[in-house]
Design a protein around this motif. Sequence first.
Motif, PDB file in Angstrom:
ATOM      1  N   GLU A 174     -76.906   7.477 -22.954  1.00 29.34           N
ATOM      2  CA  GLU A 174     -75.944   8.189 -24.476  1.00 29.34           C
ATOM      3  C   GLU A 174     -76.257   6.886 -24.714  1.00 29.34           C
ATOM      4  OE1 GLU A 174     -74.347  10.703 -24.608  1.00 29.34           O
ATOM      5  OE2 GLU A 174     -75.628  11.263 -22.811  1.00 29.34           O
ATOM      6  N   HIS A 175     -75.954   6.880 -26.089  1.00 23.04           N
ATOM      7  CA  HIS A 175     -75.824   6.279 -27.432  1.00 23.04           C
ATOM      8  C   HIS A 175     -74.639   4.558 -27.701  1.00 23.04           C
ATOM      9  CE1 HIS A 175     -75.038   4.303 -31.583  1.00 23.04           C
ATOM     10  NE2 HIS A 175     -76.552   5.058 -31.959  1.00 23.04           N
ATOM     11  N   HIS A 176     -74.850   3.856 -27.582  1.00 21.71           N
ATOM     12  CA  HIS A 176     -74.075   3.059 -27.697  1.00 21.71           C
ATOM     13  C   HIS A 176     -72.807   2.987 -27.929  1.00 21.71           C
ATOM     14  CE1 HIS A 176     -76.274  -0.748 -26.822  1.00 21.71           C
ATOM     15  NE2 HIS A 176     -76.538  -0.205 -25.004  1.00 21.71           N
ATOM     16  N   CYS A 177     -72.058   4.219 -28.854  1.00 20.71           N
ATOM     17  CA  CYS A 177     -71.218   4.521 -29.459  1.00 20.71           C
ATOM     18  C   CYS A 177     -70.461   5.283 -28.781  1.00 20.71           C
ATOM     19  CB  CYS A 177     -70.630   5.139 -30.575  1.00 20.71           C
ATOM     20  SG  CYS A 177     -71.624   6.675 -30.411  1.00 20.71           S
ATOM     21  N   ILE A 178     -71.060   6.028 -27.405  1.00 20.98           N
ATOM     22  CA  ILE A 178     -70.393   6.273 -26.240  1.00 20.98           C
ATOM     23  C   ILE A 178     -70.488   5.316 -24.965  1.00 20.98           C
ATOM     24  CG2 ILE A 178     -70.846   8.002 -24.840  1.00 20.98           C
ATOM     25  CD1 ILE A 178     -70.270   9.800 -27.236  1.00 20.98           C
ATOM     26  N   LEU A 179     -71.025   4.953 -25.126  1.00 23.40           N
ATOM     27  CA  LEU A 179     -71.290   4.251 -23.429  1.00 23.40           C
ATOM     28  C   LEU A 179     -70.175   2.810 -24.500  1.00 23.40           C
ATOM     29  CD1 LEU A 179     -75.109   3.441 -22.338  1.00 23.40           C
ATOM     30  CD2 LEU A 179     -72.878   5.121 -21.193  1.00 23.40           C
ATOM     31  N   HIS A 180     -70.071   2.377 -25.348  1.00 27.11           N
ATOM     32  CA  HIS A 180     -68.965   0.870 -25.682  1.00 27.11           C
ATOM     33  C   HIS A 180     -67.757   2.188 -25.446  1.00 27.11           C
ATOM     34  CE1 HIS A 180     -72.871  -1.591 -27.118  1.00 27.11           C
ATOM     35  NE2 HIS A 180     -72.221  -1.017 -25.887  1.00 27.11           N
ATOM     36  N   THR A 181     -67.685   2.996 -25.678  1.00 29.71           N
ATOM     37  CA  THR A 181     -66.160   3.321 -25.934  1.00 29.71           C
ATOM     38  C   THR A 181     -65.939   3.459 -24.418  1.00 29.71           C
ATOM     39  OG1 THR A 181     -66.342   4.256 -28.389  1.00 29.71           O
ATOM     40  CG2 THR A 181     -64.783   5.649 -26.610  1.00 29.71           C
ATOM     41  N   LEU A 182     -66.618   4.147 -24.184  1.00 24.79           N
ATOM     42  CA  LEU A 182     -66.653   4.480 -21.811  1.00 24.79           C
ATOM     43  C   LEU A 182     -66.327   3.208 -21.593  1.00 24.79           C
ATOM     44  CD1 LEU A 182     -69.503   7.051 -21.404  1.00 24.79           C
ATOM     45  CD2 LEU A 182     -66.597   7.172 -21.810  1.00 24.79           C
ATOM     46  N   ASP A 183     -66.372   2.126 -22.109  1.00 26.76           N
ATOM     47  CA  ASP A 183     -66.395   0.812 -21.654  1.00 26.76           C
ATOM     48  C   ASP A 183     -64.576   0.701 -21.606  1.00 26.76           C
ATOM     49  OD1 ASP A 183     -68.485  -0.060 -19.892  1.00 26.76           O
ATOM     50  OD2 ASP A 183     -69.720  -0.847 -22.110  1.00 26.76           O
ATOM     51  N   ARG A 184     -63.964   0.944 -22.586  1.00 28.73           N
ATOM     52  CA  ARG A 184     -62.930   0.428 -23.053  1.00 28.73           C
ATOM     53  C   ARG A 184     -62.112   1.675 -22.565  1.00 28.73           C
ATOM     54  NH1 ARG A 184     -60.616  -1.718 -26.866  1.00 28.73           N
ATOM     55  NH2 ARG A 184     -62.473  -2.259 -28.029  1.00 28.73           N
ATOM     56  N   LEU A 185     -62.311   2.223 -22.719  1.00 25.92           N
ATOM     57  CA  LEU A 185     -61.652   3.544 -21.802  1.00 25.92           C
ATOM     58  C   LEU A 185     -61.462   3.358 -20.144  1.00 25.92           C
ATOM     59  CD1 LEU A 185     -62.365   7.249 -23.869  1.00 25.92           C
ATOM     60  CD2 LEU A 185     -60.354   5.551 -24.066  1.00 25.92           C
ATOM     61  N   GLU A 186     -62.735   2.604 -19.494  1.00 26.62           N
ATOM     62  CA  GLU A 186     -62.208   2.672 -18.500  1.00 26.62           C
ATOM     63  C   GLU A 186     -61.387   1.349 -17.922  1.00 26.62           C
ATOM     64  OE1 GLU A 186     -66.127   1.551 -16.022  1.00 26.62           O
ATOM     65  OE2 GLU A 186     -65.157   2.101 -14.642  1.00 26.62           O
ATOM     66  N   LYS A 187     -61.233   0.024 -19.303  1.00 26.33           N
ATOM     67  CA  LYS A 187     -60.638  -0.433 -18.847  1.00 26.33           C
ATOM     68  C   LYS A 187     -58.898  -0.159 -18.803  1.00 26.33           C
ATOM     69  CE  LYS A 187     -63.641  -4.473 -20.187  1.00 26.33           C
ATOM     70  NZ  LYS A 187     -64.450  -4.136 -21.934  1.00 26.33           N
ATOM     71  N   GLU A 188     -59.216   0.856 -19.908  1.00 27.38           N
ATOM     72  CA  GLU A 188     -57.044   1.441 -20.086  1.00 27.38           C
ATOM     73  C   GLU A 188     -57.094   2.859 -18.923  1.00 27.38           C
ATOM     74  OE1 GLU A 188     -57.668   2.871 -24.264  1.00 27.38           O
ATOM     75  OE2 GLU A 188     -57.429   0.969 -25.411  1.00 27.38           O
ATOM     76  N   GLY A 189     -57.806   2.507 -18.480  1.00 29.27           N
ATOM     77  CA  GLY A 189     -57.913   3.662 -16.698  1.00 29.27           C
ATOM     78  C   GLY A 189     -58.007   4.964 -16.739  1.00 29.27           C
ATOM     79  N   VAL A 190     -58.692   5.062 -16.765  1.00 28.15           N
ATOM     80  CA  VAL A 190     -59.708   5.866 -17.106  1.00 28.15           C
ATOM     81  C   VAL A 190     -60.960   6.362 -16.629  1.00 28.15           C
ATOM     82  CG1 VAL A 190     -61.144   8.368 -18.475  1.00 28.15           C
ATOM     83  CG2 VAL A 190     -59.217   7.035 -19.842  1.00 28.15           C
ATOM     84  N   GLN A 191     -60.850   6.989 -15.392  1.00 29.99           N
ATOM     85  CA  GLN A 191     -62.593   6.968 -14.681  1.00 29.99           C
ATOM     86  C   GLN A 191     -63.774   7.806 -14.694  1.00 29.99           C
ATOM     87  OE1 GLN A 191     -61.250   8.559 -10.521  1.00 29.99           O
ATOM     88  NE2 GLN A 191     -63.697   9.520 -10.082  1.00 29.99           N
ATOM     89  N   ILE A 192     -64.721   6.299 -15.217  1.00 25.06           N
ATOM     90  CA  ILE A 192     -65.604   6.525 -15.771  1.00 25.06           C
ATOM     91  C   ILE A 192     -66.808   6.850 -14.280  1.00 25.06           C
ATOM     92  CG2 ILE A 192     -67.243   6.937 -17.411  1.00 25.06           C
ATOM     93  CD1 ILE A 192     -64.829   6.433 -18.573  1.00 25.06           C
ATOM     94  N   ASP A 193     -67.365   8.238 -14.485  1.00 22.44           N
ATOM     95  CA  ASP A 193     -68.961   7.973 -13.549  1.00 22.44           C
ATOM     96  C   ASP A 193     -69.837   8.622 -14.865  1.00 22.44           C
ATOM     97  OD1 ASP A 193     -67.062   8.090 -11.753  1.00 22.44           O
ATOM     98  OD2 ASP A 193     -67.236  10.595 -11.653  1.00 22.44           O
ATOM     99  N   TYR A 194     -70.735   8.000 -14.059  1.00 22.28           N
ATOM    100  CA  TYR A 194     -72.265   8.272 -14.753  1.00 22.28           C
ATOM    101  C   TYR A 194     -73.099   9.222 -14.012  1.00 22.28           C
ATOM    102  CZ  TYR A 194     -70.517   4.872 -18.226  1.00 22.28           C
ATOM    103  OH  TYR A 194     -70.069   4.326 -18.864  1.00 22.28           O
ATOM    104  N   CYS A 195     -73.521  10.519 -14.824  1.00 18.29           N
ATOM    105  CA  CYS A 195     -74.618  11.379 -13.101  1.00 18.29           C
ATOM    106  C   CYS A 195     -75.707  10.968 -13.207  1.00 18.29           C
ATOM    107  CB  CYS A 195     -74.442  12.150 -13.745  1.00 18.29           C
ATOM    108  SG  CYS A 195     -74.514  13.512 -15.287  1.00 18.29           S
ATOM    109  N   LYS A 196     -76.396  10.840 -12.130  1.00 20.58           N
ATOM    110  CA  LYS A 196     -77.935  10.616 -12.191  1.00 20.58           C
ATOM    111  C   LYS A 196     -79.146  11.574 -13.163  1.00 20.58           C
ATOM    112  CE  LYS A 196     -77.654  10.250  -6.886  1.00 20.58           C
ATOM    113  NZ  LYS A 196     -77.879  11.206  -5.585  1.00 20.58           N
ATOM    114  N   ILE A 197     -79.813  10.528 -13.488  1.00 19.10           N
ATOM    115  CA  ILE A 197     -81.034  11.231 -14.396  1.00 19.10           C
ATOM    116  C   ILE A 197     -82.129  11.767 -13.490  1.00 19.10           C
ATOM    117  CG2 ILE A 197     -79.857  10.263 -16.192  1.00 19.10           C
ATOM    118  CD1 ILE A 197     -82.146   8.064 -16.165  1.00 19.10           C
ATOM    119  N   GLN A 198     -82.743  12.199 -14.478  1.00 17.84           N
ATOM    120  CA  GLN A 198     -84.241  12.365 -13.582  1.00 17.84           C
ATOM    121  C   GLN A 198     -85.348  11.405 -14.754  1.00 17.84           C
ATOM    122  OE1 GLN A 198     -86.009  16.892 -14.008  1.00 17.84           O
ATOM    123  NE2 GLN A 198     -82.890  17.116 -14.847  1.00 17.84           N
TER     124      GLN A 198
END
Length: 385
Positions: A102-126
């Motif tokens: 994903e674009h950094h505007c997604i990935l960096h938002t996910l990093d922040r949300l993870e610090k706030e307690g949201v579970q973040i999982d990355y699915c495998k890619i081909q």
Amino acid sequence: MEMTMTKRIYFDNAATTPLDPAVIETMTKVMQENFGNPSSIHADGRKSRTLIESARKIVANRLKCSVSEIFFTSCGTESNNTALKCAVRDLGVQRIISSPLEHHCILHTLDRLEKEGVQIDYCKIQPTGEVDYTDLEALLAADSKKTLVSLMHANNEVGTMNNIAKISTICAANSALFHTDTVQTIGFRNIDLTEIKVHFLTGSAHKFYGPKGIGFLYINGENQIKPFIDGGSQERNMRAGTENIYGICGLAKAMDLACEHMDERVAKIKELNIHARKQLSAAFEGLTFNGPATVEGGLEKVLNVNFPPSDKSDMLMLHIDIAGICASGGSACTSGSEVGSHVIAALSKAADKPVEGKPVRLSFSHKNTIEEIDYLVEKLKTVIG
Ligand SMILES: Cc1ncc(COP(=O)(O)O)c(C=O)c1O
């Protein structure tokens, strides 16, 4: 054929696009004739309000959704941030599944949300970068937390496309919400929201020959979201602040034109992509393409070329620039230190084979020509041939 280049050649259309002359005309007219505040109740204000609502209708009609589901924002980054953060804050989302591409505007938002307690999982890619749908299904089945799946439609660095209809079906079967970053595909693919169920979807005008500083966020009417900017009652109380009326009118005009001329523009871009693949492969031994192996596998406007490692390829981007050609490296410079592209790194991992060499992203528009590609290939030969 030797060409004399008097102007620069622009092969960086995934980064941004030039304004369509008809968009400039529309925006200029609005600037000259409509300065009324859209929230004012007098005639000048009402005129501006009408322009904004007409623009909203154009966007909604193109996506086949309700006008009340379109919110204008300042850019794709804001739209993506808002979608993810509102899903967590207002819709009870406790877990987000996304991809490392994903674009950094997604990935960096996910990093922040993870610090706030949201579970973040990355699915495998081909190995091409397309999502591994089986892994997505397995991740969804493995946990019953309220989940949002956030997966882009087309990748901006390598052009890999995900099948958003398939992802939508998988999400529905698992009661998950679905957000898709369509910043690179608005105006380049038909997106019919009556056929594909999406909860959030994003767009940015400067990627489809519209102005910078204006984007939109589609929020499915089923979602009860609280305001993302507090203040006045603009954007149905959701995003306060006097509207960017010139940008909004420019976005709508650009989207209308891009959708109207989509088939012919995409056909032209596809022809350029095929030609570039052929000429580059013939000119450079060992050259490969990152992402889709053929033009059919991805978004036609993006071609990520991997030049075999050599002393000369190190200075490639500089030489391309000096030759009058705008392209983009597959890596970004952060605070003076070279940070490799997270997309190329994720592709290497998926293929279990490091991508060695120099990635160069060429991104085409319908305004480019075959002669420009031939000129690029000739210049590249003089630099690394
Ligand atoms: C896939 C993708 N998402 C989001 C963005 C961010 O859009 P904006 O530049 O409008 O903030 C970009 C821009 O490069 C993009 O390519």
